[in-house]
Design an enzyme around this catalytic site. Structure first.
Site, PDB file in Angstrom:
ATOM      1  N   ARG A 243       0.856  -1.186   0.000  1.00  0.00           N
ATOM      2  CA  ARG A 243       0.000   0.000   0.000  1.00  0.00           C
ATOM      3  C   ARG A 243       0.895   1.240   0.000  1.00  0.00           C
ATOM      4  O   ARG A 243       1.924   1.283   0.690  1.00  0.00           O
ATOM      5  CB  ARG A 243      -0.894   0.037   1.249  1.00  0.00           C
ATOM      6  CG  ARG A 243      -2.052  -0.936   1.235  1.00  0.00           C
ATOM      7  CD  ARG A 243      -3.125  -0.572   0.197  1.00  0.00           C
ATOM      8  NE  ARG A 243      -4.269  -1.460   0.226  1.00  0.00           N
ATOM      9  CZ  ARG A 243      -4.423  -2.540  -0.543  1.00  0.00           C
ATOM     10  NH1 ARG A 243      -3.483  -2.897  -1.426  1.00  0.00           N
ATOM     11  NH2 ARG A 243      -5.520  -3.274  -0.455  1.00  0.00           N
ATOM     12  N   GLU A 272      -3.977   6.990  -4.528  1.00  0.00           N
ATOM     13  CA  GLU A 272      -4.128   6.559  -5.923  1.00  0.00           C
ATOM     14  C   GLU A 272      -5.598   6.620  -6.356  1.00  0.00           C
ATOM     15  O   GLU A 272      -6.480   6.384  -5.522  1.00  0.00           O
ATOM     16  CB  GLU A 272      -3.563   5.133  -6.116  1.00  0.00           C
ATOM     17  CG  GLU A 272      -4.277   4.061  -5.302  1.00  0.00           C
ATOM     18  CD  GLU A 272      -3.634   2.685  -5.433  1.00  0.00           C
ATOM     19  OE1 GLU A 272      -2.408   2.557  -5.274  1.00  0.00           O
ATOM     20  OE2 GLU A 272      -4.404   1.723  -5.667  1.00  0.00           O
ATOM     21  N   HIS A 290      -1.382  -0.131  -9.935  1.00  0.00           N
ATOM     22  CA  HIS A 290      -1.956  -1.137  -9.015  1.00  0.00           C
ATOM     23  C   HIS A 290      -2.394  -2.398  -9.787  1.00  0.00           C
ATOM     24  O   HIS A 290      -3.560  -2.762  -9.792  1.00  0.00           O
ATOM     25  CB  HIS A 290      -3.137  -0.543  -8.224  1.00  0.00           C
ATOM     26  CG  HIS A 290      -3.401  -1.286  -6.936  1.00  0.00           C
ATOM     27  ND1 HIS A 290      -3.871  -0.657  -5.796  1.00  0.00           N
ATOM     28  CD2 HIS A 290      -3.266  -2.593  -6.603  1.00  0.00           C
ATOM     29  CE1 HIS A 290      -4.030  -1.560  -4.832  1.00  0.00           C
ATOM     30  NE2 HIS A 290      -3.662  -2.742  -5.307  1.00  0.00           N
TER      31      HIS A 290
HETATM   32  C1  DGY Z   1      -5.666  -6.367  -2.513  1.00  0.00           C
HETATM   33  O1  DGY Z   1      -6.350  -7.364  -2.720  1.00  0.00           O
HETATM   34  O2  DGY Z   1      -5.594  -5.835  -1.412  1.00  0.00           O
HETATM   35  C2  DGY Z   1      -4.884  -5.857  -3.654  1.00  0.00           C
HETATM   36  O3  DGY Z   1      -4.278  -4.654  -3.388  1.00  0.00           O
HETATM   37  C3  DGY Z   1      -5.704  -5.783  -4.924  1.00  0.00           C
HETATM   38  O4  DGY Z   1      -4.777  -5.905  -5.963  1.00  0.00           O
END
Ligand code: DGY
Length: 335
Positions: A243, A272, A290
């Site tokens: 993240r 984002e 992402h």
């Molecule tokens: C999640 O599942 O948390 C991911 O960031 C999605 O790609």
């Protein structure tokens, strides 16, 4: 003949892969969302009207205020993601709403992207690609341009959960020396000679590459700050598939500009898709939007895992990926 009780009503906050929507349509009174639509707080609350459950994604911000304003009929929030930092878990707990996520199924796809970021940032995937497209590639030359070797280097993994371990497994094929920091040490059968550091600061001087793979929590947000970047070796490379909030953007950008870091590979960003605009102008960052879990196989698997959790809940069973919740309710029919 006994009258059939109504199917559970589920609000689905984003367009999902076709086979997942088909399954939802068969089992539920499913309230789908068209392509390219996403909801703000008011939209989520309105969409949840009269529903029994929500199937949400990381872009849906289920803050304490939103959760408090959800209709009393909502009993489960199933997120189509492993991360659940977009859901105020304590607020859900106060309202006795069950929350589930989708671990395991995106581990490999995300670890693949971590490797792509490492290679991309180190070997010039961004600037090399641009040279070719912009017709600036004049000839092959022994001394330039040059990237940084990945094979045989030291990799530090911050967060040795499923994805961290999958990154380590891939990095071993590149003969990398693996260091890791995690809340708990791996059991010896999973450690494969990796070097464990109980304290994050102690690991950083050993990281030619640092891969961020921890969950976003109050403890990890902003953890990779100016001081900690300063503990990395000169010309290290940071990659992030976890993240954006875990890295302090000002600190990372300053280190990329000064040359303290040779590069960074980023798939996730604070705020984002409105990323810090300075990243767009830096030559030594390799940026992706992402894409960690972005393959059809993985997105189908995430969807099925989320629906498995809903199915279990509405059948009165404990969902496999229960993050928080009271005892499950009495069964409701599935079609
Ligand atoms: C999640 O599942 O948390 C991911 O960031 C999605 O790609």
């Amino acid at each position: 003949m006994a009258a059939r009780s109504p199917l559970a009503k589920v609000f689905i906050s984003q367009k999902l892969p076709a086979e997942v929507e088909a399954r939802l349509a068969t089992h539920y009174d499913a309230r789908f969302t068209p392509e390219d639509v996403s909801y703000d707080a008011e939209g989520l609350i309105a969409g949840a009207a009269e529903c029994d459950g929500l199937l949400v994604t990381p872009v849906d911000k289920l803050t304490a205020e939103v959760i408090e304003a959800l209709p009393g009929t909502i009993r489960i929030i199933a997120t189509f993601s492993v991360g659940y930092d977009h859901i105020d878990i304590a607020a859900a707990q106060r309202r006795a709403i069950v929350v589930t996520n989708t671990p395991d199924v995106l581990t490999d796809a995300t670890a693949d992207i971590a490797m792509l970021l490492m290679l991309g940032a180190a070997r010039g995937a961004y600037w090399g690609e641009r040279m070719v497209r912009e017709r600036r590639w004049a000839r092959w030359a022994p001394t330039k341009p040059l990237g940084i070797q990945v094979t045989g280097k030291r990799l530090g993994i911050f967060g040795m959960g499923r994805i961290g371990q999958a990154v380590a497994k891939r990095a071993r094929a590149f003969d990398m020396e693996i260091h890791y920091h995690s809340r708990t040490r791996l059991t010896s059968d999973r450690e494969h000679g990796y070097h464990f550091h109980a304290v994050l600061d102690d690991m950083l001087p050993h990281c030619d590459f640092l891969s961020v793979n921890c969950a976003s929590t109050p403890e990890t947000r902003g953890a990779i700050d100016r001081r900690r970047i300063g503990l990395l070796p000169e010309k290290a490379i940071i990659v992030n598939t976890a993240r954006g909030e875990i890295i302090d953007d000002d600190a990372l950008i300053a280190a990329l500009e000064s040359g303290k870091l040779a590069g960074a590979g980023l798939d996730v960003f604070k705020g984002e898709p409105d990323i810090d605009p300075r990243y767009r102008d830096l030559e030594n960052v390799f940026l992706l939007p992402h894409l960690g879990s972005a393959t059809l196989e993985t997105r189908n698997a995430m969807g099925h895992r989320a629906v498995d959790n809903l199915d279990a809940f509405f059948k009165g069973e404990q969902p496999r990926d229960l993050l928080v919740g009271p005892p499950v309710p009495s069964p409701q029919p599935l079609a």
